[in-house]
Motif scaffolding. Sequence first.
Motif, PDB file in Angstrom:
ATOM      1  N   GLY A   1       0.880  -1.377   0.032  1.00  0.00           N
ATOM      2  CA  GLY A   1       0.560   0.153   0.016  1.00  0.00           C
ATOM      3  C   GLY A   1       0.827   1.090  -0.084  1.00  0.00           C
ATOM      4  O   GLY A   1       1.876   1.256  -0.186  1.00  0.00           O
ATOM      5  N   GLN A   2       0.198   2.563   0.615  1.00  0.00           N
ATOM      6  CA  GLN A   2       0.351   3.406  -0.044  1.00  0.00           C
ATOM      7  C   GLN A   2       2.372   3.902   0.819  1.00  0.00           C
ATOM      8  O   GLN A   2       2.632   5.060   0.730  1.00  0.00           O
ATOM      9  CB  GLN A   2      -0.334   4.507   0.783  1.00  0.00           C
ATOM     10  N   LEU A   3       2.085   3.455   2.477  1.00  0.00           N
ATOM     11  CA  LEU A   3       3.406   3.194   2.747  1.00  0.00           C
ATOM     12  C   LEU A   3       4.541   3.104   2.165  1.00  0.00           C
ATOM     13  O   LEU A   3       5.376   2.978   2.850  1.00  0.00           O
ATOM     14  CB  LEU A   3       3.589   3.103   4.752  1.00  0.00           C
ATOM     15  N   THR A   4       4.439   2.100   1.516  1.00  0.00           N
ATOM     16  CA  THR A   4       5.905   1.675   0.328  1.00  0.00           C
ATOM     17  C   THR A   4       5.868   2.800   0.154  1.00  0.00           C
ATOM     18  O   THR A   4       7.551   2.723  -0.419  1.00  0.00           O
ATOM     19  CB  THR A   4       5.467   0.714  -0.618  1.00  0.00           C
ATOM     20  N   ILE A   5       5.596   4.029  -0.236  1.00  0.00           N
ATOM     21  CA  ILE A   5       6.264   5.065  -1.427  1.00  0.00           C
ATOM     22  C   ILE A   5       6.849   6.190   0.113  1.00  0.00           C
ATOM     23  O   ILE A   5       6.891   7.587  -0.868  1.00  0.00           O
ATOM     24  CB  ILE A   5       5.173   5.967  -2.581  1.00  0.00           C
ATOM     25  N   THR A   6       6.484   6.087   0.910  1.00  0.00           N
ATOM     26  CA  THR A   6       7.496   7.147   1.910  1.00  0.00           C
ATOM     27  C   THR A   6       8.251   6.251   3.166  1.00  0.00           C
ATOM     28  O   THR A   6       8.990   5.077   2.768  1.00  0.00           O
ATOM     29  CB  THR A   6       6.250   7.011   2.764  1.00  0.00           C
ATOM     30  N   SER A   7       9.211   7.041   3.237  1.00  0.00           N
ATOM     31  CA  SER A   7      10.521   6.625   3.944  1.00  0.00           C
ATOM     32  C   SER A   7      10.333   6.696   5.683  1.00  0.00           C
ATOM     33  O   SER A   7       9.938   5.889   6.158  1.00  0.00           O
ATOM     34  CB  SER A   7      11.600   7.444   3.625  1.00  0.00           C
ATOM     35  N   GLU A   8      10.329   7.423   6.784  1.00  0.00           N
ATOM     36  CA  GLU A   8      10.291   7.589   7.673  1.00  0.00           C
ATOM     37  C   GLU A   8       8.768   7.492   8.510  1.00  0.00           C
ATOM     38  O   GLU A   8       8.227   8.562   7.817  1.00  0.00           O
ATOM     39  CB  GLU A   8      10.920   8.563   8.105  1.00  0.00           C
ATOM     40  N   VAL A   9       7.998   6.401   8.990  1.00  0.00           N
ATOM     41  CA  VAL A   9       6.962   6.638   9.810  1.00  0.00           C
ATOM     42  C   VAL A   9       6.622   6.336  10.738  1.00  0.00           C
ATOM     43  O   VAL A   9       7.957   6.460  11.518  1.00  0.00           O
ATOM     44  CB  VAL A   9       6.140   5.958   9.637  1.00  0.00           C
ATOM     45  N   GLU A  10       6.867   8.147  11.617  1.00  0.00           N
ATOM     46  CA  GLU A  10       7.109   8.158  12.840  1.00  0.00           C
ATOM     47  C   GLU A  10       5.937   8.472  13.737  1.00  0.00           C
ATOM     48  O   GLU A  10       6.389   8.543  14.667  1.00  0.00           O
ATOM     49  CB  GLU A  10       7.855  10.106  12.967  1.00  0.00           C
ATOM     50  N   ASN A  11       4.143   8.229  13.180  1.00  0.00           N
ATOM     51  CA  ASN A  11       3.863   8.151  14.070  1.00  0.00           C
ATOM     52  C   ASN A  11       2.642   6.757  14.233  1.00  0.00           C
ATOM     53  O   ASN A  11       1.494   6.544  14.914  1.00  0.00           O
ATOM     54  CB  ASN A  11       2.435   9.429  13.600  1.00  0.00           C
ATOM     55  N   TYR A  12       3.228   5.814  13.772  1.00  0.00           N
ATOM     56  CA  TYR A  12       2.266   4.318  13.652  1.00  0.00           C
ATOM     57  C   TYR A  12       2.816   4.043  15.078  1.00  0.00           C
ATOM     58  O   TYR A  12       4.437   3.770  15.626  1.00  0.00           O
ATOM     59  CB  TYR A  12       3.290   3.842  13.272  1.00  0.00           C
ATOM     60  N   PRO A  13       2.189   3.996  16.345  1.00  0.00           N
ATOM     61  CA  PRO A  13       2.721   3.505  17.874  1.00  0.00           C
ATOM     62  C   PRO A  13       3.747   1.937  17.444  1.00  0.00           C
ATOM     63  O   PRO A  13       3.343   0.971  17.285  1.00  0.00           O
ATOM     64  CB  PRO A  13       0.915   3.459  18.457  1.00  0.00           C
ATOM     65  N   GLY A  14       4.497   2.171  18.431  1.00  0.00           N
ATOM     66  CA  GLY A  14       4.706   0.695  18.658  1.00  0.00           C
ATOM     67  C   GLY A  14       6.825   1.436  18.060  1.00  0.00           C
ATOM     68  O   GLY A  14       7.440   0.145  18.520  1.00  0.00           O
ATOM     69  N   PHE A  15       6.891   2.695  17.568  1.00  0.00           N
ATOM     70  CA  PHE A  15       8.436   2.226  17.114  1.00  0.00           C
ATOM     71  C   PHE A  15       8.498   3.737  17.889  1.00  0.00           C
ATOM     72  O   PHE A  15       8.340   4.397  17.239  1.00  0.00           O
ATOM     73  CB  PHE A  15       8.459   2.273  16.123  1.00  0.00           C
ATOM     74  N   ALA A  16       9.028   3.847  18.711  1.00  0.00           N
ATOM     75  CA  ALA A  16       9.275   4.922  19.162  1.00  0.00           C
ATOM     76  C   ALA A  16      10.339   5.580  18.689  1.00  0.00           C
ATOM     77  O   ALA A  16      10.602   6.889  18.440  1.00  0.00           O
ATOM     78  CB  ALA A  16      10.459   4.627  20.867  1.00  0.00           C
ATOM     79  N   GLU A  17      11.393   5.013  17.667  1.00  0.00           N
ATOM     80  CA  GLU A  17      12.377   5.119  16.984  1.00  0.00           C
ATOM     81  C   GLU A  17      11.765   6.130  15.871  1.00  0.00           C
ATOM     82  O   GLU A  17      12.600   6.230  14.604  1.00  0.00           O
ATOM     83  CB  GLU A  17      13.528   5.091  17.387  1.00  0.00           C
ATOM     84  N   GLY A  18      11.088   5.349  15.476  1.00  0.00           N
ATOM     85  CA  GLY A  18      10.233   5.675  13.686  1.00  0.00           C
ATOM     86  C   GLY A  18      10.315   3.749  13.683  1.00  0.00           C
ATOM     87  O   GLY A  18      11.513   3.615  13.797  1.00  0.00           O
ATOM     88  N   ILE A  19       9.952   4.360  11.913  1.00  0.00           N
ATOM     89  CA  ILE A  19      10.247   2.904  11.375  1.00  0.00           C
ATOM     90  C   ILE A  19       9.610   3.165  10.151  1.00  0.00           C
ATOM     91  O   ILE A  19       9.064   4.327   8.901  1.00  0.00           O
ATOM     92  CB  ILE A  19       9.540   1.524  11.146  1.00  0.00           C
ATOM     93  N   GLN A  20      11.147   2.839   8.990  1.00  0.00           N
ATOM     94  CA  GLN A  20      10.639   2.942   6.912  1.00  0.00           C
ATOM     95  C   GLN A  20       8.920   2.145   7.077  1.00  0.00           C
ATOM     96  O   GLN A  20       8.992   1.208   7.364  1.00  0.00           O
ATOM     97  CB  GLN A  20      11.917   2.024   6.638  1.00  0.00           C
ATOM     98  N   GLY A  21       8.680   3.010   6.104  1.00  0.00           N
ATOM     99  CA  GLY A  21       6.979   2.774   5.044  1.00  0.00           C
ATOM    100  C   GLY A  21       7.220   1.286   5.328  1.00  0.00           C
ATOM    101  O   GLY A  21       6.945   0.487   5.279  1.00  0.00           O
ATOM    102  N   PRO A  22       8.120   0.653   3.959  1.00  0.00           N
ATOM    103  CA  PRO A  22       8.508  -0.945   3.310  1.00  0.00           C
ATOM    104  C   PRO A  22       8.497  -1.555   4.564  1.00  0.00           C
ATOM    105  O   PRO A  22       8.009  -2.451   4.662  1.00  0.00           O
ATOM    106  CB  PRO A  22       9.434  -0.371   2.515  1.00  0.00           C
ATOM    107  N   GLU A  23       9.277  -1.242   5.919  1.00  0.00           N
ATOM    108  CA  GLU A  23       9.702  -1.880   6.351  1.00  0.00           C
ATOM    109  C   GLU A  23       8.522  -1.983   7.286  1.00  0.00           C
ATOM    110  O   GLU A  23       8.238  -3.968   7.903  1.00  0.00           O
ATOM    111  CB  GLU A  23      11.103  -1.688   7.263  1.00  0.00           C
ATOM    112  N   LEU A  24       7.846  -1.013   7.816  1.00  0.00           N
ATOM    113  CA  LEU A  24       6.746  -1.274   8.721  1.00  0.00           C
ATOM    114  C   LEU A  24       6.051  -2.342   7.945  1.00  0.00           C
ATOM    115  O   LEU A  24       4.937  -3.427   8.149  1.00  0.00           O
ATOM    116  CB  LEU A  24       6.071  -0.183   8.829  1.00  0.00           C
ATOM    117  N   MET A  25       5.782  -2.321   6.368  1.00  0.00           N
ATOM    118  CA  MET A  25       4.321  -3.309   5.648  1.00  0.00           C
ATOM    119  C   MET A  25       4.992  -4.616   5.265  1.00  0.00           C
ATOM    120  O   MET A  25       4.758  -5.106   5.366  1.00  0.00           O
ATOM    121  CB  MET A  25       4.309  -2.727   4.299  1.00  0.00           C
ATOM    122  N   GLU A  26       6.493  -4.534   5.468  1.00  0.00           N
ATOM    123  CA  GLU A  26       6.837  -6.024   5.311  1.00  0.00           C
ATOM    124  C   GLU A  26       6.994  -6.394   6.814  1.00  0.00           C
ATOM    125  O   GLU A  26       6.240  -7.354   6.584  1.00  0.00           O
ATOM    126  CB  GLU A  26       8.688  -6.012   4.829  1.00  0.00           C
TER     127      GLU A  26
END
Length: 335
Positions: free
Chosen positions: A42-67
């Motif tokens: 989905g859409q998060l695969t075309i973004t880099s840092e996702v900082e507001n998804y709970p559970g990732f205190a340091e943020g996470i890369q969009g593609p990694e979160l979706m993987e």
Amino acid sequence: MEQLHQKRVVVIGSGPAGLTSAIYAGRAELDTTVIAGFQPGGQLTITSEVENYPGFAEGIQGPELMENMRRQAERFGAKFVDDNVTAVDFSGPVHKIFVEDQLYEADAVVIATGASALWLNVPGEQRLRGRGISGCATCDGFFFRGKEIAIVGGGDSALEEALYLTRFASKVTLLHRSAKLRASRIMQERVLNHPKIEVRYETTIEEALGENKLEALRLRNTRTSAGRGEISQFALEGLFVAIGHRPNTDLFKGWLEMNEQGYLIVEGETGTKIPGVFVAGDVFDYRYRQAITAAGSGCKAALDAEKYLEQLVERPIERQTVRLVLEQNDTLLAV
Ligand SMILES: Cc1cc2nc3c(=O)[nH]c(=O)nc-3n(C[C@H](O)[C@H](O)[C@H](O)COP(=O)(O)OP(=O)(O)OC[C@H]3O[C@@H](n4cnc5c(N)ncnc54)[C@H](O)[C@@H]3O)c2cc1C
């Protein structure tokens, strides 16, 4: 000739909504297949840092979160088909989902096909997306603290995003192609009276400039020089494109209810007019459009599907005939 696959649950779409549905349906031990579509993850695969998804205190890369979400769904048995659904048929008690010549029959379907942001399609835009150009103020505004940015659009959402961006940016320039904003009067008043916002009317973006990050825009003022317009260069660090979204719902025309913009209309939390067909994520939710809200509705849709399946009475004849043939042959060539 179609090849038939029978499933308890088919999820259409593999963004946060679809994958969360698959995690819940898989964990409920429902035979679940996800048709991942043209944009697996989905859409998060075309973004880099996702900082507001709970559970990732340091943020996470969009593609990694979706993987991670996909692996989590696979862990609970969900199967994936990396292809597009080409047609659906919701006329009978068993729902039919076509992927080219493959036919998937499902007792319950979760539609999570999302919405695609509309882009300007000007030179440089695609290259600089995620490098200064964004389609989501709530998601990326935070990265532009103290910076000078622009937003393009003229409707209520664009103006709302412009106001939101003033929390971070030192200055926000609203670029609008016509001489009047389309937004409601109250929103216009707020924007026009805001000390950090400047509005440039009759201005179009011709090109986004910069190698690895956005550095400037080439603008055309359409009022001047008999329509050909005066070209200027505008230095800035961020551009938000807020010219609308298009829900991915063409497939469901004639089957499901939609609003004027094509967003699916839900009954209750996740239901539709068709028993066993549920909806999750940005494909109906044009208001929040966030990964966490999409995931939340994906969870609800799977739980609603599970409840629906519990209540479903054993289907008669047609299903039993199919089962007999399947016993002899793993797959069935359907007529
Ligand atoms: C650049 C950008 C940055 C963002 N950053 C953030 C952020 O930092 N935080 C945040 O919370 N949100 C962010 N968002 C918003 C977030 O990505 C969305 O709200 C979220 O992805 C919506 O999830 P969804 O599952 O409803 O749909 P989507 O993520 O849009 O997924 C839709 C899925 O449907 C599939 N599909 C479509 N048509 C078909 C078909 N015919 N057959 C099969 N599958 C199909 C696609 O392949 C895709 O897998 C961002 C969005 C963008 C564009």
